[in-house]
Design a protein around this motif. Structure first.
Motif, mmCIF file in Angstrom:
data_model
loop_
_atom_site.group_PDB
_atom_site.id
_atom_site.type_symbol
_atom_site.label_atom_id
_atom_site.label_comp_id
_atom_site.label_asym_id
_atom_site.label_seq_id
_atom_site.Cartn_x
_atom_site.Cartn_y
_atom_site.Cartn_z
ATOM 1 N N ARG A 77 39.816 -7.347 60.549
ATOM 2 C CA ARG A 77 40.506 -6.102 59.728
ATOM 3 C C ARG A 77 40.328 -6.532 58.340
ATOM 4 N NH1 ARG A 77 46.175 -4.761 62.711
ATOM 5 N NH2 ARG A 77 45.124 -3.831 64.893
ATOM 6 N N PRO A 78 39.201 -6.628 57.692
ATOM 7 C CA PRO A 78 38.906 -7.153 56.289
ATOM 8 C C PRO A 78 39.715 -6.050 55.229
ATOM 9 C CG PRO A 78 37.063 -6.056 57.079
ATOM 10 C CD PRO A 78 37.921 -5.871 58.350
ATOM 11 N N GLY A 79 40.470 -6.655 54.225
ATOM 12 C CA GLY A 79 41.254 -5.966 53.157
ATOM 13 C C GLY A 79 42.646 -5.836 53.846
ATOM 14 N N LEU A 80 42.752 -5.657 55.227
ATOM 15 C CA LEU A 80 44.122 -5.201 55.779
ATOM 16 C C LEU A 80 44.798 -6.324 56.425
ATOM 17 C CD1 LEU A 80 45.940 -2.973 56.542
ATOM 18 C CD2 LEU A 80 44.827 -2.743 58.717
ATOM 19 N N GLU A 81 44.082 -7.123 57.041
ATOM 20 C CA GLU A 81 44.771 -8.644 57.363
ATOM 21 C C GLU A 81 43.599 -9.607 57.377
ATOM 22 O OE1 GLU A 81 46.520 -8.539 61.052
ATOM 23 O OE2 GLU A 81 47.448 -6.443 60.991
ATOM 24 N N ASP A 82 43.913 -10.852 56.988
ATOM 25 C CA ASP A 82 42.901 -11.720 56.506
ATOM 26 C C ASP A 82 43.278 -12.861 57.588
ATOM 27 O OD1 ASP A 82 40.999 -10.516 54.733
ATOM 28 O OD2 ASP A 82 42.657 -10.739 53.245
ATOM 29 N N GLN A 83 42.586 -13.791 57.945
ATOM 30 C CA GLN A 83 42.760 -14.856 58.900
ATOM 31 C C GLN A 83 42.329 -16.006 58.213
ATOM 32 O OE1 GLN A 83 40.626 -14.156 62.655
ATOM 33 N NE2 GLN A 83 42.388 -13.349 63.596
ATOM 34 N N ARG A 84 43.018 -16.832 57.473
ATOM 35 C CA ARG A 84 42.868 -18.262 56.632
ATOM 36 C C ARG A 84 43.394 -19.434 57.304
ATOM 37 N NH1 ARG A 84 44.629 -15.696 51.102
ATOM 38 N NH2 ARG A 84 46.496 -15.432 52.207
ATOM 39 N N ILE A 85 42.620 -20.467 57.201
ATOM 40 C CA ILE A 85 43.356 -21.836 57.442
ATOM 41 C C ILE A 85 44.395 -22.064 57.025
ATOM 42 C CG2 ILE A 85 41.625 -23.033 56.257
ATOM 43 C CD1 ILE A 85 42.993 -23.975 59.779
ATOM 44 N N GLU A 86 44.391 -21.799 55.508
ATOM 45 C CA GLU A 86 45.528 -22.196 54.639
ATOM 46 C C GLU A 86 46.790 -21.611 55.206
ATOM 47 O OE1 GLU A 86 41.781 -22.226 52.282
ATOM 48 O OE2 GLU A 86 42.936 -20.658 53.564
#
Length: 660
Positions: free
Chosen positions: A489-498
């Motif tokens: 879901r780019p721009g809407l939800e981002d999965q990041r390790i941080e």
């Protein structure tokens, strides 16, 4: 004349003159059997019965077919002994090597789904109580009015509005009523195929399109409602699964697609029924549009997700797919347009062809088919508007006829959604396509059944199989959380390790794993951590970070899907002991000092920074109750249609009503 040949490896047809010698027929049969199963031609026997009366062809030399009493259309039952690896003949008795038996009877070694194994162990009979009006016997007696019914009983089916028999009830209906030892001899289900046989069984002409005969061409097709269905019910483990999937459409207005991850279980509301239980929705890469979407098939991550799903405490698989078809009503933006009904269409021809393609690619292992597979349990779920403008699920499968027609490249989508077009025959070498006659039946204005040619088109309803759907009364999903951002879901939800490390730090994960003595507050922290970790999207993302090894990933997935996860305090111990978890905790400790004082997903105010006044949380709760909650940075949720608007908006972009 036409002679039909039946062996344990299939059926064949040959056209041979009545005056031909028996050796002509033996040579044709021998060539096919020697090619497919490495049979010894000298061991071939023939009979006019399925069992018994076998005669070696060597004793019939010099006699023609007519003198043997064979007539046009007769069926001959053929037996043989296969060769071993050195070319010598081996017996087909119990002492036959397993490799030969595997080659001969592939259906006997098929590993079926646990739900099939369960139903094969049951007789499926429908119990009935004593009839007070007609039963005249004692309490322990039984008569025609109270004896159990067969699972395919027509009266019971009509009384309970069961349109399609379940798969195993249908099997019971078509199984030959013989001794149990005889039933496995010839599996009753044969997968449909509308392709020209290549090579032709008769061997008398070049392959299609250079030549064709009655032995290799498919018969005419009469479209009819399929009497059975592979799946009877679609159950969504929790309403939050669908609500989470819908958030993407609510935020963008673009249609969305997802694969249904779940398992198959017995469905007791239908005799010998099967239900698909959905535990999560995985969204592959896609391009959404207002009136459709673009999807890549096959999708790159499919093998990884399938393997990941198998690691769950109860192994999961892909049981179907779901997509949205929602258009806001211009007259009332809080509702959606009702467009799928009996006067328009339920599933478009393009969607039906897509469903057939997906079902054909995912067959069901079956011991009742000579090929070892039959049908598919992939379910199509559509999120669309109801008559009152609300959003609901419709579930379908397409018939075996639909799959066979798509496999033979016979049909295509039409401009009219509810109409399927039959393609023209093509005799070119590059794209040869044979299209047999296709018919369908319907009742005319005089209520008389009429048979009509399906060329050039026919209604898509002839290809559909209805599947019921619903939610459990007491939801107990395998994945307890739906908080982590969803993939692709780019721009809407981002999965990041941080974000993962930040959440683990706020949950106190490093301290929890090091605790040897657990107080009541420690137990509560463990439960919070366990619930947050129990998220398919989270574990799927962690696998892509290379921080969790394959062996440790099995421990992680098995732990977070354990039925006792939230009721067993030591449930996480096995996970805490893994090397990958220790590595993850090291990264969490190193990144902790630079983390801002924000809450982790799923935390209650009691677990947040104690420097934040309680009044702030009360104010947030009040805003949420008033319908003016923020669900993300710079967004407002409309209290009327739930569309997510930019923060500076005062009126909703979709329904035009005030936001606060």
């Amino acid at each position: 004349m036409l002679l039909r040949i039946r062996s344990k490896d299939g059926n064949f047809r040959f056209e041979i003159p009545p005056t031909a010698d028996i050796s002509v027929l033996v040579n044709k049969v021998g060539i096919i059997l020697e090619t497919t199963v490495d049979a010894d031609p000298a061991s071939i026997t023939v009979s006019n019965k399925p069992r018994g009366n076998e005669t070696s062809v060597s004793t019939l030399k010099g006699r023609n077919l007519q003198t043997l009493g064979l007539k046009h259309g007769d069926m001959i039952f053929v037996g043989y002994h296969p060769k071993d690896s050195q070319g010598s003949t081996t017996s087909t008795s119990i002492s036959t090597p397993s490799s030969t038996r595997l080659q001969s009877n592939i259906w006997e070694t098929v590993q079926e789904d646990p739900v099939d194994i369960y139903w094969r162990s049951k007789d499926g009979k429908i119990p009935r109580g004593r009839d007070a009006r007609f039963c005249k016997h004692g309490a322990n007696g039984m008569c025609d009015y109270c004896m159990p019914l067969e699972p395919y009983d027509t009266a019971y089916q009509a009384e309970h509005s069961i349109k399609h028999l379940s798969y195993h009830a249908y099997l019971h209906k078509i199984m030959p009523k013989t001794s149990p030892a005889a039933t496995p001899a010839i599996p009753p289900l044969t997968p449909l195929t509308y392709k020209v046989k290549d090579p032709c069984p008769s061997g008398g002409h070049p392959p299609w399109p250079a030549g064709i005969c009655t032995a290799c061409q498919p018969s005419a097709i009469t479209l009819q409602s399929q009497p059975f269905r592979m799946v009877d019910h679609l159950e969504i483990a929790s309403p939050e699964i669908i609500e989470r999937f819908l958030q993407a459409w609510r935020a963008t207005g673009l249609q969305r697609f997802g694969w249904l991850i779940g398992r198959y279980e017995p469905y007791e509301k239908v005799p010998m029924g099967i239900k698909a239980v959905v535990e999560a929705v995985y969204e592959p890469p896609q391009e959404g549009e207002l009136d459709g979407l673009t999807l890549g098939i096959p999708w790159e991550d499919e093998p990884r997700i399938r393997e990941l799903a198998k690691m769950a405490s109860t192994p999961l698989s892909i049981v179907g797919y779901i997509f949205t078809d929602l258009d806001p009503d211009p007259e009332d933006r809080t509702k959606s347009i009702y467009k799928r009904h009996h006067q328009s269409f339920f599933v478009s021809s393009l969607e039906a062809i897509f469903a057939a393609t997906i079902q054909k690619a995912d067959p069901t292992p079956s011991r009742s088919s000579p090929t070892g597979t039959f049908g598919s349990r992939i379910v199509t779920a559509i999120l669309t508007a109801t008559e009152d403008g609300k959003v609901d699920i419709s579930a379908y499968q397409v018939s075996e006829q639909a799959c066979a027609m798509v496999d033979a490249d016979m049909i295509e989508a039409s401009v009219e959604p509810g109409i399927v077009r039959v393609k023209e025959e093509d005799r070119s070498q590059s794209g040869a396509r044979y299209v047999p006659d296709v018919f369908f039946r319907y009742k005319n204005e005089y209520n008389l059944e009429v048979k009509k040619s399906a060329k050039p088109c026919f209604p898509v309803e002839y290809l559909l199989v209805n599947v019921t759907h619903g939610f459990p009364q007491s939801p107990s999903p395998l994945f307890r959380s739906t908080q982590f951002p969803i993939e692709n879901r780019p721009g809407l939800e981002d999965q990041r390790i941080e974000d993962v490390l930040r959440a683990l730090a706020r949950l106190g994960a490093p301290q929890i794993s090091d605790d040897s003595h657990k107080s009541s507050s420690d137990v509560l922290k463990r439960l919070e951590l366990a619930k947050w970790l129990s998220d398919l999207h989270l574990v799927s993302f962690l696998e892509t970070t290379q921080l969790v090894s394959k062996d440790d990933m099995k421990v992680l997935v098995s732990t977070v899907t354990s039925p006792s996860l939230l009721g067993d305090s030591p449930a996480l111990e096995a996970l805490f002991k893994t090397e990958s978890w220790q590595t993850l905790m090291t990264f969490t400790r190193e990144s902790a000092p630079s983390l801002p004082s924000t809450s982790a997903p799923g935390l209650s105010p009691s677990h947040m920074d104690e420097d934040i006044p309680r009044e702030v949380f009360d104010q947030i709760a009040a805003n949420e109750a008033g319908g003016n909650s923020r669900v993300g940075s710079g967004t407002k949720v409309c209290p009327h249609c739930t569309f997510e608007n930019p923060e500076e908006q005062t009126d909703c972009e979709v329904c035009g009503l005030p936001l606060g």
